[in-house]
Design a protein around this motif. Structure first.
Motif, PDB file in Angstrom:
ATOM      1  N   ALA A 159     -14.255  11.906 -51.859  1.00  0.00           N
ATOM      2  CA  ALA A 159     -14.640  10.691 -51.132  1.00  0.00           C
ATOM      3  C   ALA A 159     -16.163  10.575 -51.097  1.00  0.00           C
ATOM      4  O   ALA A 159     -16.721   9.484 -51.313  1.00  0.00           O
ATOM      5  N   PHE A 160     -16.838  11.688 -50.844  1.00  0.00           N
ATOM      6  CA  PHE A 160     -18.304  11.703 -50.867  1.00  0.00           C
ATOM      7  C   PHE A 160     -18.822  11.269 -52.231  1.00  0.00           C
ATOM      8  O   PHE A 160     -19.741  10.442 -52.335  1.00  0.00           O
ATOM      9  N   ASN A 161     -18.224  11.815 -53.303  1.00  0.00           N
ATOM     10  CA  ASN A 161     -18.650  11.448 -54.656  1.00  0.00           C
ATOM     11  C   ASN A 161     -18.495   9.949 -54.902  1.00  0.00           C
ATOM     12  O   ASN A 161     -19.346   9.318 -55.552  1.00  0.00           O
ATOM     13  N   TYR A 162     -17.413   9.384 -54.392  1.00  0.00           N
ATOM     14  CA  TYR A 162     -17.206   7.944 -54.560  1.00  0.00           C
ATOM     15  C   TYR A 162     -18.217   7.136 -53.745  1.00  0.00           C
ATOM     16  O   TYR A 162     -18.716   6.101 -54.190  1.00  0.00           O
ATOM     17  N   PHE A 163     -18.529   7.621 -52.548  1.00  0.00           N
ATOM     18  CA  PHE A 163     -19.543   6.928 -51.741  1.00  0.00           C
ATOM     19  C   PHE A 163     -20.895   6.898 -52.464  1.00  0.00           C
ATOM     20  O   PHE A 163     -21.532   5.852 -52.540  1.00  0.00           O
ATOM     21  N   VAL A 164     -21.330   8.051 -52.982  1.00  0.00           N
ATOM     22  CA  VAL A 164     -22.669   8.090 -53.586  1.00  0.00           C
ATOM     23  C   VAL A 164     -22.723   7.321 -54.903  1.00  0.00           C
ATOM     24  O   VAL A 164     -23.792   6.878 -55.320  1.00  0.00           O
TER      25      VAL A 164
END
Length: 413
Positions: A394-399
């Motif tokens: 999810a973090f990777n998708y946010f960034v």
């Protein structure tokens, strides 16, 4: 069409994955390596570089070696172990962080802060930095700074150091250095060797940006010349407003700060800026220090009313009208002085929403509550390796500016 096909394939893959995993599948809880996605810059229309002044000085009873809350949550007389009926801890501030009081070196906290900044259109952070010496809490601030720096590149934000030369006397008095200039040389050699070389370190006019909150101790151009002579690369050096005379030709310009009322900003833009080769503006939501009530010394003696965001609007407008190329937001998290832009119980996300508007962020959807949900899930699923791997994705998708995918993953946890 390409985007539609990609979405369709992604959806079909999810169907296949669900169909292929029964509830008693022993492999379903095995963490898999999250898909790597490189950070993508947020799209915005305002070309002004927007930087956020950041304090890495907070400590909790879980993070400190002596199991005590740090001074910036307690000052002299507050005890965060005291929790009221609404679940709020007793801290040395009139305002309360939305995620509660935290440790600045906590990876989950850093992740939360940087994602909120990225989606509000912030280009980078200006880190308040005390130096390299193990005196008072300076080492802790340095360690927290490096935890922060480690994640900045992953999020896609820049950074620079705001050096606090005011503490050099304490270093000498503690017997750690023979003089304030030798201590400063050691500190700045470290900055040059460990920070200036980073690809995401802020460069202005082709040179690394170094700011100074003062000068306070090194008060003459000769002292600064002596310190900078040990550096192979002379930085673009900015002092606090009206302080560049103390650095002489070593200073590349000045930056504005917060003081009494907005007239001081107006004066800086009207009378000081035209005389400077480089001027960095400022904007802030208000000012109300807790020093007297917290037993942390005398009150500053003036306040600037937050006016539910009007002060931030006014100072952003002043910066816009002054046509500055760089603006420093004051501050992300100085709770003791009430200049915090970080989301709080009192103001919610309103301050970063205003910065987002100023930056001209093209994605007008409010992602901030979803970023907070990521933090909440990090805490709720602590120790659950499989859930944390999903949250990493999810973090990777946010960034990588794919918030819809981030939200989808979080909804499955």
């Amino acid at each position: 069409m390409k985007r539609y096909i990609t979405s369709l394939v992604f959806g079909l893959m999810n169907i296949v994955m669900v169909a292929g995993c029964s509830s008693d599948d022993k492999g379903s809880d095995t963490p898999t390596e999250p898909e790597k996605t490189a950070p993508v810059a947020i799209e915005k229309t305002n070309s002004t570089k927007i930087y956020m002044h950041y304090m890495p000085w907070f400590e909790t009873n879980e993070s400190s070696a002596d199991k005590k809350w740090g001074y910036h949550w307690t000052m002299a007389n507050k005890n965060p172990n005291n929790v009221n009926a609404s679940g709020r801890r007793e801290i040395a501030s009139y305002y309360y962080p939305l995620i509660g009081p935290y440790h600045s070196g906590d990876k989950n906290v850093i992740e939360n802060h940087l994602l909120l900044m990225k989606y509000s259109g912030i280009d980078g952070i200006l880190i308040d930095w005390y130096g390299t010496y193990d005196v008072n809490d300076y080492r802790m601030v340095k360690e927290n700074t490096e935890q922060l720096i480690e994640m900045l590149d992953k999020v896609g934000l820049e950074y620079a150091i705001v050096y606090e030369d005011r503490f050099l006397t304490n270093v000498v008095n503690a017997g750690k250095a023979i003089s304030v200039t030798s201590a400063a040389k050691t500190d700045l050699a470290y900055v040059q060797n460990n920070y200036f070389t980073d690809a995401n370190y802020i460069k202005i006019n082709g040179k690394p940006l170094l700011m100074n909150f003062g000068p306070i101790v090194l008060q003459t151009p000769a002292e600064w010349t002596n310190v900078f002579n040990t550096l192979t690369t002379k930085p673009t050096f900015l002092t606090l407003w009206d302080h560049s005379v103390k650095a002489g030709e070593n200073a590349s310009g000045e930056y504005a700060w917060v003081y009494k009322d907005n007239s001081f900003l107006t004066n800086f833009y009207t009378n000081t800026k035209p005389k400077l080769a480089l001027a960095m503006g400022s904007a802030y939501p208000g000012f109300k220090d807790f020093y007297a009530e917290g037993g942390g010394g005398a009150a500053i003696g003036w306040t600037i009313d937050h006016k539910n965001g009007v002060t931030l609007d006014e100072t952003l407008t002043l910066a816009k009208n002054a046509n500055v190329n760089y603006i420093q937001m004051i501050t992300w998290n100085d709770f003791g002085e009430g200049t915090m832009i970080e989301p709080t119980v009192e103001f919610g996300y309103s301050f970063i929403e205003k910065i987002k508007t100023f930056a001209g962020v093209k994605n007008t959807e409010s992602i901030f509550p979803d970023i907070s949900k990521l933090y909440d899930l990090r805490i709720a699923k602590k120790g659950n390796a499989a859930a944390q791997k999903k949250l990493d994705q999810a973090f990777n998708y946010f960034v990588s500016m794919q918030p819809a995918k981030a939200k989808q993953i979080m909804s499955e946890i």
